[in-house]
Design a protein around this motif. Structure first.
Motif, PDB file in Angstrom:
ATOM      1  N   ARG A   1     -10.027   8.726   1.293  1.00 27.76           N
ATOM      2  CA  ARG A   1      -9.875   7.810   0.167  1.00 27.76           C
ATOM      3  C   ARG A   1     -10.713   8.283  -1.014  1.00 27.76           C
ATOM      4  NH1 ARG A   1     -11.860   1.766   0.969  1.00 27.76           N
ATOM      5  NH2 ARG A   1     -13.852   2.868   1.071  1.00 27.76           N
TER       6      ARG A   1
ATOM      7  N   LEU B   1      -6.736   1.232  -0.363  1.00 33.45           N
ATOM      8  CA  LEU B   1      -6.642   2.130   0.784  1.00 33.45           C
ATOM      9  C   LEU B   1      -7.806   1.946   1.747  1.00 33.45           C
ATOM     10  CD1 LEU B   1      -5.475   5.542  -0.731  1.00 33.45           C
ATOM     11  CD2 LEU B   1      -4.102   3.726   0.284  1.00 33.45           C
TER      12      LEU B   1
ATOM     13  N   THR C   1       0.829  -1.203   0.000  1.00 38.58           N
ATOM     14  CA  THR C   1       0.000   0.000   0.000  1.00 38.58           C
ATOM     15  C   THR C   1       0.860   1.247   0.000  1.00 38.58           C
ATOM     16  OG1 THR C   1      -1.735  -1.176   1.206  1.00 38.58           O
ATOM     17  CG2 THR C   1      -1.830   1.230   1.223  1.00 38.58           C
TER      18      THR C   1
ATOM     19  N   LEU D   1      -6.185   2.671  -5.787  1.00 38.54           N
ATOM     20  CA  LEU D   1      -6.337   3.365  -4.506  1.00 38.54           C
ATOM     21  C   LEU D   1      -7.694   3.055  -3.891  1.00 38.54           C
ATOM     22  CD1 LEU D   1      -4.780   6.866  -5.316  1.00 38.54           C
ATOM     23  CD2 LEU D   1      -3.788   5.067  -3.890  1.00 38.54           C
ATOM     24  N   ARG D   2      -8.712   2.972  -4.731  1.00 44.89           N
ATOM     25  CA  ARG D   2     -10.055   2.648  -4.216  1.00 44.89           C
ATOM     26  C   ARG D   2     -10.086   1.243  -3.630  1.00 44.89           C
ATOM     27  NH1 ARG D   2     -13.669   1.406  -1.923  1.00 44.89           N
ATOM     28  NH2 ARG D   2     -15.896   1.846  -2.171  1.00 44.89           N
TER      29      ARG D   2
ATOM     30  N   TYR E   1      -2.339  11.690   4.207  1.00 45.38           N
ATOM     31  CA  TYR E   1      -3.120  10.463   4.370  1.00 45.38           C
ATOM     32  C   TYR E   1      -2.192   9.354   4.871  1.00 45.38           C
ATOM     33  CZ  TYR E   1      -6.758   7.079   2.794  1.00 45.38           C
ATOM     34  OH  TYR E   1      -7.728   6.116   2.716  1.00 45.38           O
TER      35      TYR E   1
END
Length: 428
Positions: free
Chosen positions: A87, A196, A23, A192-193, A133
């Protein structure tokens, strides 16, 4: 506070990390690809101008509008990370960047090219949403390393964008560069969807109040003021070098082609690897010392760079060494700055990042403007004097900050002590 039905979870306690290596690598790549779109045009302005029948002044506006768009995004979009689920915000900005890159890639005229470039710059601040983040997801003891890793990706994106632009343009024309990046940004949005965790800190403010509170942080947080000054000055030095580099290398001292000049980004990338080291040292409580070392290395790098202006093998070796040292020094200052700034108020990290990075960006713009003016009047020697003067200011501001703290021992310094305080606040 999280709104009902949003599916977002509140910010996790800062005692544990929610970041695996995969990640973290994904976030690093996403930041690099996000900012790269703002730098593709620099080595391609002549080609773009000929294809779209633009004058030199209009073609040069491509770089300007990208900077303006990015600056507006820093000020008006990045603070949304303290208001919206992070996110979703990061994913939406990455997807928007992909769309705007396609506008640029398919532009039939200068007006649409400038529009697509400005909008790409605006949405490319996804990178500056991802950095805080990552800092929020990391355990306090790993925050410096985490920020350093993500920022390595960002700097590589800046430095390697020119190299990639030259190579891709040779393969399929200047539009290929933007089409490829658009596809990669769409892929980043999807990944990322999927990868994260949802994260929502909830500032409890409406948008106008959020922006006002971002600006108010300068008055409220001394650490931010000092570190914003250090960041602006160090990035100004970085911009002085890279704005003048193409002039030097294409001039009579070296006579390099545009594609060869683009390869210098690979040399600068070597210096960016110091970001992870700077982050690890910051985790050990050495952030202030890292800043000081970075400031003095930054100043020393200009002696090597000045020697590189003469041309010839030895001068080239000095120039390349100077590039590596300067980039490493800038990263050391930047990573230590961010580590200290993020520790001040964990619940406001996006606003702190917005305030800090806006200052950072303004410093870079001023450095570029100074270089453009000095090059015509004094050439490479004048540029090196300006760069050394700005770098000396970095060392001076760092020394002034440390002296002020020692004279006021009761004042919190936002070193590891500040991080500990921030962690206590977050756990309440």
């Amino acid at each position: 506070m999280v709104s009902e039905g949003s599916g977002a979870r509140p910010a996790p306690p800062e005692s544990a990390s929610r970041l695996g290596r995969g990640t973290l690598l994904l976030m690093s790549v996403a930041t690099g690809l996000s900012v790269a779109g703002n730098y593709f045009a620099q080595p391609l302005l002549d080609v773009i101008g000929r294809d779209l029948h633009l004058g030199a002044a209009t073609a040069a506006l491509v770089v300007t509008v990208a900077q303006v768009g990015y600056g507006l995004g820093l000020l008006f979009l990045v603070p949304l990370g303290d208001l919206l689920e992070r996110r979703r915000l990061a994913v939406c900005l990455c997807a928007a960047t992909a769309v705007f890159l396609t506008v640029t890639a398919s532009a039939p005229n200068g007006a649409l090219l400038l529009t697509g470039t400005a909008l790409t710059g605006l949405s490319s601040v996804a990178a500056q949403v991802v950095v805080p983040y990552a800092a929020s997801l990391a355990a306090p003891a790993e925050r410096g390393r985490t920020v350093g890793t993500v920022m390595t990706g960002l700097l590589l994106g800046i430095l390697l964008a020119r190299t990639a632009a030259g190579l891709l343009a040779d393969l399929g024309g200047w539009r290929t560069v933007y089409w490829v990046n658009a596809g990669l940004m769409l892929l980043m949005a999807v990944l990322l969807r999927l990868r994260l965790p949802a994260l929502h800190t909830g500032a409890g403010l409406r948008y106008p109040a959020l922006i006002r509170s971002t600006l108010a942080l300068f008055a409220q947080e001394p650490v931010l003021r000092w570190r914003a000054a250090l960041g602006a000055l160090s990035f100004a030095a970085f911009s002085v070098l890279w704005t003048a580099m193409a002039f030097l290398m294409s001039g009579p001292s070296y006579g390099w082609s545009e594609s060869a000049i683009g390869l210098l980004g690979l040399v600068g990338a070597a210096g960016s690897l110091s970001a992870s080291v700077a982050g690890r040292l910051a985790d050990r409580g050495l952030a202030h010392r890292v800043t000081g070392l970075g400031g003095f290395l930054l100043l020393g790098s200009w002696a090597l760079l000045a020697a590189g202006g003469a041309g010839g093998p030895w001068a080239l070796a000095a120039l390349l060494a100077g590039v590596i040292v300067l980039d490493a020094a800038v990263q050391a200052v930047h990573i230590s700055n961010q580590n200290l700034v993020y520790a001040v108020r964990p619940e406001a990290r996006n606003r702190l990042n917005s305030a800090y990075m806006t200052s950072y960006f303004v410093g870079g713009a001023v450095g570029s403007a100074l270089t453009s003016a000095v090059w015509g009047a004094a050439g490479w020697g004048g540029v090196c004097v300006v760069g050394a003067a700005v770098s000396a200011a970095v060392a001076a501001v760092w020394a002034a900050e440390r002296l002020r703290h020692r004279e006021r021992p009761g004042t919190q310094s936002a070193a590891p002590e500040a991080a500990s305080s921030a962690d206590r606040i977050a756990s309440r």
